[in-house]
Structures are given as structure tokens and as C-alpha cells.
Design a protein around this motif. Structure first.
Motif, PDB file in Angstrom:
ATOM      1  N   SER A 199       0.891  -1.100   0.032  1.00  0.00           N
ATOM      2  CA  SER A 199       0.114  -0.193  -0.107  1.00  0.00           C
ATOM      3  C   SER A 199       0.780   1.350   0.183  1.00  0.00           C
ATOM      4  O   SER A 199       2.213   1.057   0.274  1.00  0.00           O
ATOM      5  CB  SER A 199      -0.951   0.130   1.283  1.00  0.00           C
ATOM      6  N   ARG A 200       0.416   2.314  -0.164  1.00  0.00           N
ATOM      7  CA  ARG A 200       0.969   3.571  -0.284  1.00  0.00           C
ATOM      8  C   ARG A 200       1.417   3.900   1.173  1.00  0.00           C
ATOM      9  O   ARG A 200       2.849   4.238   1.463  1.00  0.00           O
ATOM     10  CB  ARG A 200       0.098   4.706  -0.638  1.00  0.00           C
ATOM     11  N   ASP A 201       0.976   3.512   2.070  1.00  0.00           N
ATOM     12  CA  ASP A 201       1.449   3.840   3.582  1.00  0.00           C
ATOM     13  C   ASP A 201       2.695   2.641   3.787  1.00  0.00           C
ATOM     14  O   ASP A 201       3.425   3.167   4.490  1.00  0.00           O
ATOM     15  CB  ASP A 201       0.190   3.486   4.558  1.00  0.00           C
ATOM     16  N   GLU A 202       2.544   1.585   3.175  1.00  0.00           N
ATOM     17  CA  GLU A 202       3.674   0.584   3.468  1.00  0.00           C
ATOM     18  C   GLU A 202       4.940   0.953   2.834  1.00  0.00           C
ATOM     19  O   GLU A 202       6.067   0.987   3.398  1.00  0.00           O
ATOM     20  CB  GLU A 202       3.150  -0.731   3.098  1.00  0.00           C
ATOM     21  N   VAL A 203       4.838   1.801   1.684  1.00  0.00           N
ATOM     22  CA  VAL A 203       5.725   2.123   0.844  1.00  0.00           C
ATOM     23  C   VAL A 203       6.468   3.404   1.650  1.00  0.00           C
ATOM     24  O   VAL A 203       7.610   3.478   2.011  1.00  0.00           O
ATOM     25  CB  VAL A 203       5.212   2.525  -0.380  1.00  0.00           C
ATOM     26  N   PHE A 204       5.537   4.429   1.993  1.00  0.00           N
ATOM     27  CA  PHE A 204       6.017   5.489   2.799  1.00  0.00           C
ATOM     28  C   PHE A 204       6.728   4.994   4.227  1.00  0.00           C
ATOM     29  O   PHE A 204       7.687   5.591   4.494  1.00  0.00           O
ATOM     30  CB  PHE A 204       4.799   6.385   3.007  1.00  0.00           C
TER      31      PHE A 204
END
Length: 265
Positions: A199-204
Motif C-alpha cells: 500500500s502507499r502507507d507501507e511504501v511510505f
């Protein structure tokens, strides 16, 4: 024998082997008319039903419920389906792409551009509670605030951006959610996640860990921008992490080895 290795394949499945996933309602006229169009097309549904496998040759609808309902009305013996992973993230994505649910973004980490388009969407809706709110003013004040630890939308009330308590503030929950991140400086080494489905949060979270840890120059990278670019990239054909160096996100080929500490395929 099991079909669990058929994830991602287009399959012509028996309708009796497919269970309904969620309650679905639509005009009887629309369903009957659509069923007639399928019968006129030699009984083929050109838009597939999205299913997950729940047992040996047993499936459940997770998206495109309308197509499933139409296939039932047409009394098809078999229906074309795509089998997807049963992971919640995959199912959520299928529902979003079928426009069965509205996508939401994490306001704690969303970029300014994402906040702007989300607010413009809300304001443009008929009878929107946010009518009269200037999306640019609201976006600038939200984006510039220290929102990474917000656990609710109440801090927005102090920004004097036109979003007041009540219906206006409540309307934000339609496109935003809050998942505050802990202080990156105290983060333990995050678990490795697959880059294709992260997810975008996991990447961030993983990029901010590398940045705060000052590993191999990641502290000089715009983490918000890099997270957006990597998350949005088409990664289906990636066989390594090397394509990231071509995304113009500040991560060159010398940093790819470092990424392997937090990402896999």
C-alpha cells in the motif's frame, strides 16, 4: 485437485460453483434487460465476474456483483470470471476498480495534490456539505499542518480553512481515513513487504525509515513524492526492484540494494 494456482486467470466457471458475496440490489428492469443482452451475445459476459476461491472448485463473488446477478437472471450454465487472491487488499482494489466502493486515502500521509483532488471531488458532489469551501485554501492549510499524528479530523477545525464542525467535517470521512504513523526516529526495522502489492502507507513507512535512519542518502529524498510515484507505478511485469531507478523519484541504481532491506517482489 485445487485451482489456487489459477489466480489472475480468466476462467469459464460453472455458475452453480459460485456463491454470492454480498447483498446486491438493482432495478429488476436493468437486470432483465442486461440478461437479454448477454443471451443475444451467445451467452457470453464480456465483463467478467471477480471471484476468490473458497475451496476446491468453489468460488465466491468479491466484485462485479451486477454481472453475477445478470448471469443468474440469464440462467447461464457457465460464466466468465477472473480469480483473484483472497487477500483483503486485492479484494478492496477490485471493488474500487469496479466502482463498488469509493477509494480513500490516508490524510496523515497524503500528498498535497492528492488532498486537493479529493476535496474537489467532495465539493463537486450534488448537495455537498462542503459547498462554499475553497479547495485550494483548505488544501494548503491541511497539507502544511503537522498532521502525521492526527487520530481524528478535529485539528482541521483550528486551521480556519472553511471546514467547520458538523456536516462539513464529517464529510471528509467519505474520502479520507486516518492511520497515524509513530515517530519515524523510533521505528524498528520494518518487515520486508512485496513492492507489487504494498500500500502507499507501507511504501511510505519503509522509505521514511530509510530516510530517518540516514541510510545511503535516503535522507535527501522527497519521501512523500517518492512514495506516490512508486505506489502509482505499473509494477505487474517487474522482475526486480531495478525499474524504480527509472521512475525519477530520487532513487537511483546505487540505492536499489538498500531498498532490498525493506522491499521484495
Amino acid at each position: 485437485m485445487s485451482d489456487f494456482d489459477n489466480i489472475g486467470k480468466l476462467m469459464h466457471l460453472k455458475l452453480i460453483a459460485i456463491k454470492v458475496g454480498e447483498n446486491f440490489s438493482e432495478s429488476e428492469f436493468i437486470i432483465k434487460a442486461a440478461a437479454e443482452s448477454i443471451l443475444q451475445a451467445d451467452g457470453r459476459n464480456w465483463i467478467p465476474v471477480i471471484v476468490k476461491e473458497i475451496g476446491d472448485y468453489q468460488y465466491q463473488v468479491v466484485s462485479n456483483h451486477f454481472v453475477y446477478a445478470v448471469a443468474q437472471q440469464a440462467k447461464l450454465e457457465r460464466v466468465w470470471c477472473i480469480v483473484i487472491s483472497s487477500e483483503p487488499q486485492s479484494i478492496e482494489q477490485a471493488k474500487i476498480l469496479a466502482r463498488e466502493v469509493l477509494p480513500k486515502v490516508n490524510l496523515n500521509t497524503a500528498s498535497r495534490d492528492t488532498i486537493l483532488v479529493a476535496l474537489k471531488y467532495l465539493i463537486s458532489e450534488p448537495s455537498s456539505a462542503l459547498k462554499g469551501v475553497d479547495p485550494i485554501v483548505a488544501t494548503n492549510r491541511i497539507a502544511e499542518s503537522n498532521r502525521k499524528t492526527w487520530s481524528n479530523f478535529n485539528p482541521i477545525l483550528t486551521l480556519k480553512c472553511g471546514i467547520t464542525k458538523g456536516k462539513k467535517l464529517d464529510a471528509l470521512a467519505k474520502v479520507f481515513f486516518l492511520l497515524p504513523l509513530p515517530d519515524p526516529s523510533t521505528l524498528p526495522t520494518p518487515e520486508i513487504v512485496g513492492i507489487k502489492f504494498a500500500s502507499r502507507d507501507e511504501v511510505f513507512t519503509r522509505l521514511i525509515y530509510l530516510s530517518k535512519s540516514k541510510i545511503d542518502g535516503f535522507e535527501d529524498i522527497d519521501i512523500e513524492k517518492s512514495s506516490d510515484i512508486i505506489f502509482s507505478a505499473s509494477k505487474g511485469k517487474w522482475k526486480s526492484l531495478n525499474p524504480i531507478s527509472k521512475l525519477e523519484c530520487g532513487i537511483d541504481s546505487t540505492k536499489i540494494k538498500t531498498l532490498k532491506k525493506v522491499f521484495s517482489l
